[in-house]
Design a protein around this motif. Structure first.
Motif, mmCIF file in Angstrom:
data_model
loop_
_atom_site.group_PDB
_atom_site.id
_atom_site.type_symbol
_atom_site.label_atom_id
_atom_site.label_comp_id
_atom_site.label_asym_id
_atom_site.label_seq_id
_atom_site.Cartn_x
_atom_site.Cartn_y
_atom_site.Cartn_z
ATOM 1 N N TYR A 35 0.789 -1.237 0.000
ATOM 2 C CA TYR A 35 0.000 0.000 0.000
ATOM 3 C C TYR A 35 0.815 1.279 0.000
ATOM 4 C CZ TYR A 35 -3.803 -3.229 0.857
ATOM 5 O OH TYR A 35 -4.676 -4.257 0.751
ATOM 6 N N ASP A 77 -0.034 -7.377 -10.015
ATOM 7 C CA ASP A 77 -0.637 -6.893 -8.786
ATOM 8 C C ASP A 77 -1.260 -8.086 -8.094
ATOM 9 O OD1 ASP A 77 -2.273 -5.863 -6.759
ATOM 10 O OD2 ASP A 77 -2.796 -4.083 -7.916
ATOM 11 N N ARG A 79 -3.052 -8.351 -5.612
ATOM 12 C CA ARG A 79 -4.409 -8.184 -5.111
ATOM 13 C C ARG A 79 -5.453 -8.497 -6.185
ATOM 14 N NH1 ARG A 79 -1.157 -4.396 -4.004
ATOM 15 N NH2 ARG A 79 -0.565 -3.828 -1.926
#
Length: 170
Positions: A35, A77, A79
């Motif tokens: 993050y 990514d 996520r």
């Protein structure tokens, strides 16, 4: 701006400088990891902290510094991207190891460090002390990379809210 400690450590730099020159490693700066940090920043942190621990313990500093830097050498990514072969925790260490082998020769120790760094999220036990160090330092860095910026943000919010409050009158 203060230069990061690892950039001042000439012994550490000598171990990883060739890897830091590869475009494939520099490209990690384009990916957010936890993050608030890039994957490259995270990888350098894991590498440098692990190197410091290995140095104090008389372990293989070269292998731990290099494998620590390459442990998350993948380009998606995590996520968003999903794999049929298994979870991100299972897939990305193997992908990172294969990507690292395209850049440099890896020892059995370095491969174990990279592939097993997700132990606890995966079942394969690390074989070497250096592998355990990178595993635990990786978790430490991940937690720190999320919590420190959030704590700093919270402190700022509280400070700003406090400044807006009026003192009670007697």
């Amino acid at each position: 701006m203060i230069e990061p400690k690892w950039k001042q450590d000439l012994e550490y730099i000598a171990l990883v400088e060739d890897l830091l020159e590869f475009e494939e490693v520099k490209k990690l700066n384009d990916y957010t990891q936890h993050y608030f940090t890039t994957r490259l920043e995270h990888s350098i942190s894991v590498s440098y902290i692990s190197y410091g621990i290995a140095k104090k313990r008389g372990l293989n500093v070269r292998a731990i510094a290099r494998a620590g830097l390459l442990h998350d050498l993948f380009y998606y990514d995590w996520r968003i991207t999903k794999f049929e072969e298994g979870s991100h925790a299972y897939v990305h260490p193997r992908m990172a190891c294969e990507n690292a082998k395209k850049l440099t020769e890896l020892s059995e120790l370095e491969c174990d460090i990279i592939i097993k760094h997700m132990w606890l999220a995966t079942v394969a036990l690390p074989k070497y002390k250096e592998s355990y160090i990178v595993t635990f330092v990786d978790k430490y860095c991940a937690v720190k990379e999320v919590t420190v910026p959030l704590t700093d943000k919270m402190k700022t919010s509280v400070k700003n809210a406090w400044a807006r409050l009026k003192p009670a009158t007697a």
